[in-house]
Design an enzyme around this catalytic site. Sequence first.
Site, PDB file in Angstrom:
ATOM      1  N   ARG A 170     -29.556  19.078  19.642  1.00  0.00           N
ATOM      2  CA  ARG A 170     -28.094  19.124  19.205  1.00  0.00           C
ATOM      3  C   ARG A 170     -27.515  19.977  20.429  1.00  0.00           C
ATOM      4  O   ARG A 170     -28.052  21.053  20.823  1.00  0.00           O
ATOM      5  CB  ARG A 170     -27.400  19.660  17.856  1.00  0.00           C
ATOM      6  CG  ARG A 170     -27.961  18.987  16.754  1.00  0.00           C
ATOM      7  CD  ARG A 170     -27.238  17.678  16.481  1.00  0.00           C
ATOM      8  NE  ARG A 170     -27.566  16.835  15.366  1.00  0.00           N
ATOM      9  CZ  ARG A 170     -28.548  15.763  15.411  1.00  0.00           C
ATOM     10  NH1 ARG A 170     -29.065  15.242  16.484  1.00  0.00           N
ATOM     11  NH2 ARG A 170     -28.649  15.017  14.141  1.00  0.00           N
TER      12      ARG A 170
ATOM     13  N   HIS B  77     -28.072  10.587  25.007  1.00  0.00           N
ATOM     14  CA  HIS B  77     -28.271  10.560  23.826  1.00  0.00           C
ATOM     15  C   HIS B  77     -29.386   9.560  23.419  1.00  0.00           C
ATOM     16  O   HIS B  77     -29.273   8.633  22.324  1.00  0.00           O
ATOM     17  CB  HIS B  77     -27.275  10.662  22.787  1.00  0.00           C
ATOM     18  CG  HIS B  77     -27.569  11.142  21.421  1.00  0.00           C
ATOM     19  ND1 HIS B  77     -26.587  12.065  20.863  1.00  0.00           N
ATOM     20  CD2 HIS B  77     -28.490  11.311  20.586  1.00  0.00           C
ATOM     21  CE1 HIS B  77     -27.100  12.451  19.552  1.00  0.00           C
ATOM     22  NE2 HIS B  77     -28.176  12.108  19.471  1.00  0.00           N
TER      23      HIS B  77
END
Length: 310
Positions: free
Chosen positions: A225, A273
Site C-alpha cells: 500500500r 499497480h
Amino acid sequence: MTANILFSARAALWPIYEPLITRYLTKAGISFNLATDFPADQVDYVIYAPDGGIADFTPFTRLKAVLSLWAGVEKIVGNKTLTMPLARMVDHGLADGMTEWVTGHVLRYHLGMDAQIVNPNHDWVFAPAPLAKDRKIAILGLGALGEASARALRTLNFQVSGWSRSPKEIEGVTCHHGADGLSLALNGADIVVLLLPDTPATENILNADTLALLPHGARIINPGRGPLIDDDALLAALESGQVGHATLDVFRIEPLPSEHPYWAHPNVTVTPHIASETRPVTAAQVICENIRRGENGEPFVHLVDPDLGY
C-alpha cells in the site's frame, strides 16, 4: 431457504463473475438468487467492491455477511453502518500472482539485472552476485501474501526474516513481531518487501528512522500500500544513497501524478499497480465457499477484525 445474493461491484465484472458464482454455488448444492439489484431488506449476502455504489448498510436488515472482492478493506472497514461480518478476499490466485511478482523483483535486485541489461556505454562489466544464502530479505507483513512470498524466497535459499503485528511461525523464516521486532527484521536487510495492510498503525512504517536501520544501499520493494512509505523520507534516503533503489507499485494517489518526483528519479522503478490482482476464477471460489458456510451454519473464513483494520 433460498439465499439472495447482491453483486455490488463495477458493471463490467458482472458478466465475468455471474457464471462463475452460479457454477460453484450450484455445485455446492446451494439454493440462491444472484442479481445486481434487490430490495435491501431481502439481501442475505453482498458481494462487495468499493466501486459498487453501497455506502449505507443500514437498510440491509437480514444481511448475513459482506464478502469483499478486494484484499484491501481500508475503504469499508471504517464504515459505521457496517455491523455485520465482513470477509476480505484471501485468494490463492492472488497470492500466487503476488509471490511471482515479488520473487521476480527480488531476483532482479539480487542478480543486479538492471546494470547488466541497461548498459549504454557497452562496457563489458561483470560483478558476480552473492549467492542467495548470503542475501538478507525482510518482508514486512506476514499475512497470506507475505507468508506465500516468504516461503518462495526461502525455497530459493535466501535468508528471510519477516515482521508482523502479532506472532507468526513460518518454517525456515525468522519471524519478528511488535515494535522491537521491526528493528530486528530491518537490521541488515539488503532488500525490504512491504506487504502490510493500510492501517493507522502501519502508515509511514518506512520513515527516516526505520530506513536508517538498513545497510547503506538497501533496496525497497512496495507492492503493498502506498501510505506504508513516508515519500519524503524515501526520496531523501535515495538522494543520500542510504537506499540504493526502490521499486514501487502502489502510491498514495493513483494513478501517480505526472509531476511526482518518483517518475523522473533514476533510482526508482514505477509500476502501475500490477503486482497482482484478484483472479475471477479463484476469487469466485472463495466467495462461494463463504456463502456455503453461511447457509450451512458454519463459521465464515477470512473475517476482518474492525479493531485491527484487516
